[in-house]
Motif scaffolding. Structure first.
Motif, PDB file in Angstrom:
ATOM      1  N   ALA A  23      11.136   9.767   7.249  1.00 39.50           N
ATOM      2  CA  ALA A  23      12.164   8.736   7.371  1.00 39.50           C
ATOM      3  C   ALA A  23      11.568   7.380   7.738  1.00 39.50           C
ATOM      4  O   ALA A  23      12.042   6.338   7.259  1.00 39.50           O
ATOM      5  CB  ALA A  23      13.202   9.159   8.415  1.00 39.50           C
ATOM      6  N   ALA A  24      10.534   7.363   8.579  1.00 43.14           N
ATOM      7  CA  ALA A  24       9.933   6.091   8.997  1.00 43.14           C
ATOM      8  C   ALA A  24       9.292   5.374   7.816  1.00 43.14           C
ATOM      9  O   ALA A  24       9.415   4.150   7.662  1.00 43.14           O
ATOM     10  CB  ALA A  24       8.903   6.335  10.101  1.00 43.14           C
ATOM     11  N   VAL A  25       8.625   6.142   6.965  1.00 42.18           N
ATOM     12  CA  VAL A  25       7.995   5.530   5.796  1.00 42.18           C
ATOM     13  C   VAL A  25       9.050   5.046   4.811  1.00 42.18           C
ATOM     14  O   VAL A  25       8.919   3.964   4.213  1.00 42.18           O
ATOM     15  CB  VAL A  25       7.039   6.537   5.129  1.00 42.18           C
ATOM     16  CG1 VAL A  25       6.475   5.969   3.838  1.00 42.18           C
ATOM     17  CG2 VAL A  25       5.908   6.915   6.077  1.00 42.18           C
ATOM     18  N   GLU A  26      10.109   5.814   4.629  1.00 39.14           N
ATOM     19  CA  GLU A  26      11.202   5.386   3.749  1.00 39.14           C
ATOM     20  C   GLU A  26      11.827   4.094   4.241  1.00 39.14           C
ATOM     21  O   GLU A  26      12.172   3.213   3.433  1.00 39.14           O
ATOM     22  CB  GLU A  26      12.265   6.491   3.677  1.00 39.14           C
ATOM     23  CG  GLU A  26      11.849   7.711   2.895  1.00 39.14           C
ATOM     24  CD  GLU A  26      11.892   7.471   1.394  1.00 39.14           C
ATOM     25  OE1 GLU A  26      12.199   6.346   0.969  1.00 39.14           O
ATOM     26  OE2 GLU A  26      11.589   8.412   0.645  1.00 39.14           O
ATOM     27  N   GLU A  27      11.955   3.941   5.564  1.00 42.54           N
ATOM     28  CA  GLU A  27      12.522   2.716   6.110  1.00 42.54           C
ATOM     29  C   GLU A  27      11.600   1.523   5.856  1.00 42.54           C
ATOM     30  O   GLU A  27      12.059   0.414   5.531  1.00 42.54           O
ATOM     31  CB  GLU A  27      12.755   2.892   7.607  1.00 42.54           C
ATOM     32  CG  GLU A  27      13.273   1.659   8.336  1.00 42.54           C
ATOM     33  CD  GLU A  27      14.645   1.207   7.833  1.00 42.54           C
ATOM     34  OE1 GLU A  27      15.015   0.053   8.118  1.00 42.54           O
ATOM     35  OE2 GLU A  27      15.335   2.003   7.171  1.00 42.54           O
ATOM     36  N   LYS A  28      10.295   1.737   5.991  1.00 41.73           N
ATOM     37  CA  LYS A  28       9.350   0.646   5.717  1.00 41.73           C
ATOM     38  C   LYS A  28       9.405   0.236   4.253  1.00 41.73           C
ATOM     39  O   LYS A  28       9.317  -0.950   3.914  1.00 41.73           O
ATOM     40  CB  LYS A  28       7.938   1.076   6.098  1.00 41.73           C
ATOM     41  CG  LYS A  28       7.678   1.093   7.596  1.00 41.73           C
ATOM     42  CD  LYS A  28       6.202   1.362   7.882  1.00 41.73           C
ATOM     43  CE  LYS A  28       5.922   1.287   9.379  1.00 41.73           C
ATOM     44  NZ  LYS A  28       4.489   1.523   9.696  1.00 41.73           N
ATOM     45  N   LEU A  29       9.553   1.216   3.379  1.00 45.11           N
ATOM     46  CA  LEU A  29       9.649   0.899   1.953  1.00 45.11           C
ATOM     47  C   LEU A  29      10.930   0.120   1.653  1.00 45.11           C
ATOM     48  O   LEU A  29      10.918  -0.831   0.859  1.00 45.11           O
ATOM     49  CB  LEU A  29       9.610   2.183   1.131  1.00 45.11           C
ATOM     50  CG  LEU A  29       8.252   2.886   1.032  1.00 45.11           C
ATOM     51  CD1 LEU A  29       8.398   4.229   0.343  1.00 45.11           C
ATOM     52  CD2 LEU A  29       7.245   2.017   0.292  1.00 45.11           C
ATOM     53  N   ARG A  30      12.026   0.515   2.292  1.00 45.41           N
ATOM     54  CA  ARG A  30      13.285  -0.187   2.056  1.00 45.41           C
ATOM     55  C   ARG A  30      13.205  -1.630   2.528  1.00 45.41           C
ATOM     56  O   ARG A  30      13.625  -2.559   1.820  1.00 45.41           O
ATOM     57  CB  ARG A  30      14.420   0.539   2.772  1.00 45.41           C
ATOM     58  CG  ARG A  30      15.819  -0.001   2.450  1.00 45.41           C
ATOM     59  CD  ARG A  30      16.845   0.511   3.435  1.00 45.41           C
ATOM     60  NE  ARG A  30      16.568   0.021   4.770  1.00 45.41           N
ATOM     61  CZ  ARG A  30      16.867  -1.213   5.197  1.00 45.41           C
ATOM     62  NH1 ARG A  30      17.451  -2.075   4.367  1.00 45.41           N
ATOM     63  NH2 ARG A  30      16.589  -1.577   6.424  1.00 45.41           N
ATOM     64  N   GLU A  76       0.819  -1.200   0.000  1.00 43.44           N
ATOM     65  CA  GLU A  76       0.000   0.000   0.000  1.00 43.44           C
ATOM     66  C   GLU A  76       0.859   1.259   0.000  1.00 43.44           C
ATOM     67  O   GLU A  76       0.568   2.231  -0.703  1.00 43.44           O
ATOM     68  CB  GLU A  76      -0.938  -0.018   1.211  1.00 43.44           C
ATOM     69  CG  GLU A  76      -2.005  -1.104   1.163  1.00 43.44           C
ATOM     70  CD  GLU A  76      -2.936  -1.036   2.342  1.00 43.44           C
ATOM     71  OE1 GLU A  76      -2.748  -0.133   3.197  1.00 43.44           O
ATOM     72  OE2 GLU A  76      -3.857  -1.878   2.420  1.00 43.44           O
ATOM     73  N   LEU A  77       1.922   1.255   0.812  1.00 45.20           N
ATOM     74  CA  LEU A  77       2.815   2.410   0.853  1.00 45.20           C
ATOM     75  C   LEU A  77       3.514   2.629  -0.479  1.00 45.20           C
ATOM     76  O   LEU A  77       3.691   3.765  -0.925  1.00 45.20           O
ATOM     77  CB  LEU A  77       3.852   2.227   1.964  1.00 45.20           C
ATOM     78  CG  LEU A  77       3.363   2.391   3.399  1.00 45.20           C
ATOM     79  CD1 LEU A  77       4.484   2.043   4.382  1.00 45.20           C
ATOM     80  CD2 LEU A  77       2.873   3.813   3.646  1.00 45.20           C
ATOM     81  N   GLU A  78       3.909   1.539  -1.120  1.00 45.85           N
ATOM     82  CA  GLU A  78       4.582   1.665  -2.412  1.00 45.85           C
ATOM     83  C   GLU A  78       3.651   2.267  -3.448  1.00 45.85           C
ATOM     84  O   GLU A  78       4.078   3.092  -4.284  1.00 45.85           O
ATOM     85  CB  GLU A  78       5.077   0.299  -2.862  1.00 45.85           C
ATOM     86  CG  GLU A  78       5.954   0.347  -4.111  1.00 45.85           C
ATOM     87  CD  GLU A  78       6.442  -1.026  -4.533  1.00 45.85           C
ATOM     88  OE1 GLU A  78       7.613  -1.154  -4.911  1.00 45.85           O
ATOM     89  OE2 GLU A  78       5.624  -1.972  -4.485  1.00 45.85           O
TER      90      GLU A  78
END
Length: 477
Positions: free
Chosen positions: A391-398, A378-380
């Motif tokens: 930063a938290a969302v970027e970490e989840k995507l990574r 969903e985030l992607e």
């Protein structure tokens, strides 16, 4: 009987007559006491199976033709029901639904026979699903677990890898004391030869029996094929063995049954299928279960395969089988096109009872991975709009992209349960956070080798597992 004991007496027997024949169906007049699913004998030595009872005529499926059935030929009772020879002599063999060899080897010598169509075990004979059945697939064994005695549907469009997953499951049973039955229905000879050769190369034919009804076989043979495979597996289950049965696939089986029904002038229903098509598959799959020890103690796990059109899950046959089985593994064409192999849609796939049979160590390690992966998808999708992300969302995507790489797996390369736990712990505890997604995927063989060299088991402490995995990553190039 001795000659002196012979006595002359009047003997009465029924005799019918063939009225018409065509497309593997014989229409017969006479035989008033014949029953459904009873074998009948023709005058030239051919045999047939009674499939339709009418007021004037009865319809029979031709099974074995000697010289050719013609109109006017005499028909008599064979005095028995259709059965197939069962036992360990079938292991490593390729046979048709009647047990005749298709592998250019001598006929199978069996001392016991079992009816193809039998009643499912009663409720009082059944036990709870409590032992895992490992397929060797990362996604299935960790996120959609299967238990021994479960009926797990494999569903998706043609050419997405459904048969490859089932074949991986068969290869994964090597050394686990699980016998396998592979039923190939309506497939071309090249596909059948490829499947048998893959089993032979992997050494899986030693514990596998293959039942084949090719695409050019009569519709009656394609109809009987899954029941023949189920009879073989049921014999071993009653003997206390664990068995895995693959039905590849039940879409062609349903089409064969529709063809037979239309030839026999049965009234068509939805999509021209007869009204009892639901009962056809339910009485087959309900025979898969776990038996209580006093009734044999064995299990039969079923992996029926069904084909969809353009991903349509609401079609007649798919909805029937989804309601019969204990869960489904859904293959998505978009994932396949994107290179995500196996192309299993985790959001639409479910195992309703397999989680109770999953090993506690794997269950604990994979507890949040399914939810994390669905949130990542969903985030992607949201990130594609080009918005600024914290930063938290970027970490989840990574981490989600890394998990997507870790879930990829080549066909005919099943993994052990120890390998599953190794990558689950390495990902879940952040041991791979410093690596890019491709680099993390490349290091998986190193993790698996370290676990094997250390002699770890699923019962070992979590700390020992993490120490071994961290040490293997520290020395990895």
């Amino acid at each position: 009987m001795a000659k002196e004991d012979y006595r002359f007496a009047l003997r009465l027997s029924e005799r019918g007559e063939v009225v018409g024949i065509g497309d593997g169906i014989a229409w017969i007049r006479g035989l008033p006491s014949v029953r459904l699913d009873e074998l009948i004998a023709f005058g030239d030595g051919s045999t047939g199976l009674v499939f339709q009872l009418g007021r004037e005529l009865l319809g029979a499926i031709l099974l074995a033709q000697k010289h050719g059935v013609t109109a006017g030929m005499a028909v008599t009772h064979a005095g028995r029901n259709l059965a197939i020879g069962v036992g360990d002599a079938l292991l490593g063999r390729v046979v048709d639904p009647l047990g005749n060899p298709l592998d250019a080897l001598p006929p199978c010598e069996t001392a016991e026979f079992r009816c193809l169509d039998a009643a499912a075990p009663a409720i009082i004979e059944r036990d709870f699903v409590s032992q895992p059945l490992y397929t060797g697939c990362k996604i299935v064994d960790t996120l959609i677990p299967i238990g021994k005695g479960q009926r797990q549907l494999i569903i998706g469009d043609d050419g997405l890898g459904k048969s490859s997953l089932a074949l991986d499951a068969v290869l994964s049973q090597r050394g686990r004391n699980v016998l396998c039955v592979v039923v190939l229905i309506g497939q071309p000879r090249s596909a059948v030869a490829g499947t048998v050769e893959a089993l032979r190369r992997a050494g899986a034919l030693d514990y596998t029996a293959v039942v084949v009804a090719e695409a050019n076989a009569l519709p009656g043979f394609r109809y009987l094929a899954p029941f023949a495979g189920c009879a073989l597996a049921e014999h071993w289950m009653r003997a206390g063995r664990d068995v895995l049965v693959v039905y590849d696939d039940l879409s062609r089986h349903a089409q064969s049954y529709r063809e037979l029904s239309l030839l026999l002038q049965r009234p068509p229903g939805r999509e021209a299928f007869p009204g009892d098509i639901f009962y056809l598959h339910s009485r087959l799959l309900e025979r898969s279960t776990v038996l209580l020890p006093k009734f044999g103690g064995g299990s039969m796990t079923a992996l029926p395969i069904i084909e969809t059109r353009q991903g349509e899950l609401s079609a007649y046959i798919p909805t029937n089988l989804i309601s019969i089985t204990d869960g489904q593994i859904y293959f998505d064409a978009r994932l396949f096109a994107a290179g995500m192999l196996p192309a299993i849609d985790i959001g639409r796939s479910v195992s309703r009872i397999g989680g109770k049979a999953q090993h506690p160590a794997i269950k604990t390690a994979s507890a949040r991975i399914r939810l994390d992966y669905l949130q990542f998808l969903e985030l992607e999708l949201f990130a594609r709009f080009g918005t600024r992300l914290d930063a938290a969302v970027e970490e989840k995507l990574r981490r989600g992209r890394q998990l997507r790489v870790l879930l990829k797996q080549d066909r005919l390369a099943p993994l052990s349960e120890l390998a599953h736990l190794a990558w689950l712990l390495a990902y879940g505890d952040g041991l791979l956070d410093s690596l890019s997604p491709p680099a993390a995927g490349d290091l998986l063989p190193t993790l698996f080798a370290a676990v094997a060299d250390a002699g770890l088991t699923l019962e070992d402490a979590r700390e020992r597992w993490l120490t071994t995995l961290a040490a293997s990553l520290a020395v990895a190039p």
